[in-house]
Scaffold this motif. Structure first.
Motif, mmCIF file in Angstrom:
data_model
loop_
_atom_site.group_PDB
_atom_site.id
_atom_site.type_symbol
_atom_site.label_atom_id
_atom_site.label_comp_id
_atom_site.label_asym_id
_atom_site.label_seq_id
_atom_site.Cartn_x
_atom_site.Cartn_y
_atom_site.Cartn_z
ATOM 1 N N MET A 1 37.809 39.902 32.717
ATOM 2 C CA MET A 1 38.098 38.521 33.079
ATOM 3 C C MET A 1 37.846 38.438 34.755
ATOM 4 S SD MET A 1 41.497 36.422 33.169
ATOM 5 C CE MET A 1 42.714 37.435 34.089
ATOM 6 N N SER A 2 36.990 37.305 34.934
ATOM 7 C CA SER A 2 36.673 36.913 36.142
ATOM 8 C C SER A 2 37.086 35.482 36.684
ATOM 9 C CB SER A 2 35.084 36.976 36.653
ATOM 10 O OG SER A 2 34.715 38.052 36.124
ATOM 11 N N ILE A 3 37.541 35.352 37.940
ATOM 12 C CA ILE A 3 38.039 34.126 38.288
ATOM 13 C C ILE A 3 37.471 33.681 39.510
ATOM 14 C CG2 ILE A 3 40.137 32.897 38.936
ATOM 15 C CD1 ILE A 3 41.807 35.486 37.737
ATOM 16 N N LYS A 4 36.777 32.551 39.459
ATOM 17 C CA LYS A 4 36.066 32.276 40.615
ATOM 18 C C LYS A 4 36.826 31.123 41.368
ATOM 19 C CE LYS A 4 31.184 30.798 41.698
ATOM 20 N NZ LYS A 4 29.926 30.655 41.163
ATOM 21 N N LEU A 5 36.891 31.185 42.613
ATOM 22 C CA LEU A 5 37.604 30.280 43.463
ATOM 23 C C LEU A 5 37.275 30.080 44.923
ATOM 24 C CD1 LEU A 5 39.574 32.274 45.319
ATOM 25 C CD2 LEU A 5 40.861 32.617 43.166
ATOM 26 N N ARG A 6 37.479 29.178 45.616
ATOM 27 C CA ARG A 6 37.184 28.958 46.928
ATOM 28 C C ARG A 6 38.426 29.446 47.639
ATOM 29 N NH1 ARG A 6 33.465 24.037 47.105
ATOM 30 N NH2 ARG A 6 32.214 25.680 46.064
ATOM 31 N N SER A 7 38.122 30.365 48.754
ATOM 32 C CA SER A 7 39.064 30.574 49.761
ATOM 33 C C SER A 7 38.431 30.754 51.214
ATOM 34 C CB SER A 7 40.090 31.730 49.210
ATOM 35 O OG SER A 7 40.887 32.443 50.103
ATOM 36 N N ASN A 8 39.478 30.478 52.020
ATOM 37 C CA ASN A 8 38.577 30.837 53.474
ATOM 38 C C ASN A 8 39.088 32.146 54.137
ATOM 39 O OD1 ASN A 8 41.221 29.885 54.100
ATOM 40 N ND2 ASN A 8 40.615 28.047 54.826
ATOM 41 N N ASP A 9 39.865 32.943 53.114
ATOM 42 C CA ASP A 9 40.706 33.988 53.604
ATOM 43 C C ASP A 9 40.522 35.266 52.839
ATOM 44 O OD1 ASP A 9 41.979 36.062 55.256
ATOM 45 O OD2 ASP A 9 43.948 35.095 54.850
ATOM 46 N N TYR A 10 39.364 36.207 53.055
ATOM 47 C CA TYR A 10 39.339 37.182 52.214
ATOM 48 C C TYR A 10 40.142 38.391 52.419
ATOM 49 C CZ TYR A 10 37.585 41.495 50.231
ATOM 50 O OH TYR A 10 37.289 42.700 49.534
ATOM 51 N N ALA A 11 40.729 38.351 53.653
ATOM 52 C CA ALA A 11 41.374 39.588 54.412
ATOM 53 C C ALA A 11 42.268 40.391 53.276
ATOM 54 C CB ALA A 11 42.070 39.262 55.509
ATOM 55 N N PRO A 12 43.570 39.650 52.888
ATOM 56 C CA PRO A 12 44.265 40.276 52.226
ATOM 57 C C PRO A 12 43.966 40.198 50.742
ATOM 58 C CG PRO A 12 45.354 38.498 52.982
ATOM 59 C CD PRO A 12 43.721 38.412 53.232
ATOM 60 N N LEU A 13 43.126 39.403 50.090
ATOM 61 C CA LEU A 13 42.987 38.938 48.845
ATOM 62 C C LEU A 13 42.651 40.081 47.754
ATOM 63 C CD1 LEU A 13 42.640 36.208 46.941
ATOM 64 C CD2 LEU A 13 40.060 36.782 47.346
ATOM 65 N N SER A 14 41.881 40.998 48.304
ATOM 66 C CA SER A 14 41.630 42.389 47.411
ATOM 67 C C SER A 14 42.867 42.917 47.205
ATOM 68 C CB SER A 14 40.398 43.062 48.284
ATOM 69 O OG SER A 14 40.804 44.356 48.174
ATOM 70 N N LEU A 15 44.048 43.249 48.133
ATOM 71 C CA LEU A 15 45.050 43.803 47.687
ATOM 72 C C LEU A 15 46.167 43.155 47.087
ATOM 73 C CD1 LEU A 15 43.538 45.703 49.948
ATOM 74 C CD2 LEU A 15 45.823 46.409 50.317
ATOM 75 N N ILE A 16 46.253 41.765 47.569
ATOM 76 C CA ILE A 16 47.086 41.172 46.557
ATOM 77 C C ILE A 16 46.926 40.751 45.337
ATOM 78 C CG2 ILE A 16 48.117 38.723 46.861
ATOM 79 C CD1 ILE A 16 47.937 38.624 49.891
ATOM 80 N N VAL A 17 45.655 40.701 45.005
ATOM 81 C CA VAL A 17 45.440 40.505 43.540
ATOM 82 C C VAL A 17 45.942 41.749 42.840
ATOM 83 C CG1 VAL A 17 43.326 40.492 41.868
ATOM 84 C CG2 VAL A 17 43.454 39.039 43.716
ATOM 85 N N GLY A 18 45.820 42.949 43.170
ATOM 86 C CA GLY A 18 46.368 43.880 42.642
ATOM 87 C C GLY A 18 47.790 44.156 42.419
ATOM 88 N N LEU A 19 48.289 43.619 43.434
ATOM 89 C CA LEU A 19 49.786 43.390 43.472
ATOM 90 C C LEU A 19 50.498 42.448 42.291
ATOM 91 C CD1 LEU A 19 52.676 43.749 44.875
ATOM 92 C CD2 LEU A 19 52.024 42.080 46.647
ATOM 93 N N LEU A 20 49.564 41.013 42.517
ATOM 94 C CA LEU A 20 50.141 40.167 41.434
ATOM 95 C C LEU A 20 49.811 40.673 40.268
ATOM 96 C CD1 LEU A 20 48.378 37.221 43.290
ATOM 97 C CD2 LEU A 20 50.627 37.591 43.374
ATOM 98 N N ILE A 21 48.939 41.510 39.769
ATOM 99 C CA ILE A 21 48.576 42.013 38.652
ATOM 100 C C ILE A 21 49.700 42.803 38.206
ATOM 101 C CG2 ILE A 21 47.309 43.118 36.827
ATOM 102 C CD1 ILE A 21 44.914 42.097 38.379
ATOM 103 N N SER A 22 50.119 43.810 39.126
ATOM 104 C CA SER A 22 51.351 44.669 38.573
ATOM 105 C C SER A 22 52.606 43.780 38.548
ATOM 106 C CB SER A 22 51.338 45.724 39.511
ATOM 107 O OG SER A 22 51.418 45.188 40.869
ATOM 108 N N GLU A 23 52.819 42.905 39.146
ATOM 109 C CA GLU A 23 53.877 42.022 39.039
ATOM 110 C C GLU A 23 53.963 41.250 37.592
ATOM 111 O OE1 GLU A 23 55.159 41.237 43.997
ATOM 112 O OE2 GLU A 23 54.292 39.591 42.503
ATOM 113 N N ALA A 24 52.612 40.668 37.253
ATOM 114 C CA ALA A 24 52.602 40.024 36.072
ATOM 115 C C ALA A 24 53.011 41.101 34.791
ATOM 116 C CB ALA A 24 51.089 39.566 35.748
#
Ligand code: BTN
Length: 248
Positions: free
Chosen positions: A71-94
């Motif tokens: 799956m890929s999700i395209k979105l607009r954000s002005n802050d990459y900084a923590p996105l890469s780590l947060i996504v992994g965290l959100l998936i584990s919480e899901a």
């Protein structure tokens, strides 16, 4: 095999904000998403199979039609900084919320998900600039079943009853959209709590695979960078791969 349906995958999500493609086969959902214009808040691409799935650091991502998640999700954000780590965290919480916390998902920096020390999910985040805005493409691969595999790859097929694919995708989409709309105050603490190598000695290999550092992983900073205590100093590391004795 039960194919994914729009009704299940996007249940209770606001489709006025999401463009989506449910495909049987595609080269790579990330590549496909890159080529499409972002006309709503989100663009979601899901495929049953990828013929040229891509992993981090130019590696391939083995993507057979075997009931896995691509799956890929395209979105607009002005802050990459923590996105890469947060996504992994959100998936584990899901995964916790869908399964009723019956599983123990660990995180390995920057964004691998592990069960029993084996990698069951990989995340590839890419970005592109469009008329001054930055569009991110978050690619998520979750392995339920792999007809062939490396020793460090895991599968979650025996959890499929408590973690049905469509429910997991739905929960991931809900968490990611909620995060983008509301943020996640204590993400750093939550990430470190799930990390499988806090306080352990690890080896960090640079992106070009030519250099490495050995040190003790002491945590992450607000930007998601790793803090590594080497023999001589405390280093802040923003990219690369890490490997841990006894894991991978
Ligand atoms: C990694 O190397 O750990 C990242 C793997 C990311 C794989 C996913 S599958 C869906 C999306 N499309 C791709 O081509 N790659 C990502």
């Amino acid at each position: 095999m039960h194919k994914l349906t729009q009704k299940e995958v996007f249940k209770d999500l606001n489709l006025e904000k999401i463009d989506f493609y449910l495909l049987n086969t595609v080269d790579s959902t990330n590549t496909f998403a890159k080529k499409k214009l972002l006309e709503k808040d989100y663009l979601v691409v899901i495929a049953e199979e990828q013929t040229a799935g891509r992993g981090r650091q130019g590696k391939q991502w083995y993507s057979p039609d075997a009931g896995n998640i691509y799956m890929s999700i395209k979105l607009r954000s002005n802050d990459y900084a923590p996105l890469s780590l947060i996504v992994g965290l959100l998936i584990s919480e899901a995964m916790d919320s869908v399964s009723g916390q019956k599983i123990n998902v660990g995180l390995k920096w920057p964004n691998d998900l592990l069960i029993d020390n084996k990698k069951i999910c990989g995340i590839l985040i890419e970005s592109e600039v469009n008329e001054g805005n930055v569009d991110f493409i978050i690619g998520i691969g979750i392995n339920y079943f792999l007809p062939k595999k490396e020793s460090w790859w895991g599968e979650i097929n025996d959890l499929a009853d408590i973690l049905p694919r469509e429910k997991l995708i739905n929960a991931i989409l809900k968490r990611i959209t909620k995060y983008l709309e509301n943020g996640y105050e204590s993400w750093k603490v939550a990430w470190e709590k799930r990390c499988v190598h806090m306080g352990k000695e690890i080896k960090v290999i640079s992106n070009n695979q030519n250099d490495y550092e050995i040190g003790v992983f002491t945590g992450i900073n607000e930007k998601g960078k790793m803090m590594l205590k080497t023999k001589n100093e405390l280093k802040i590391i923003s990219s690369g791969e890490c490997s841990i004795k006894g894991i991978y």
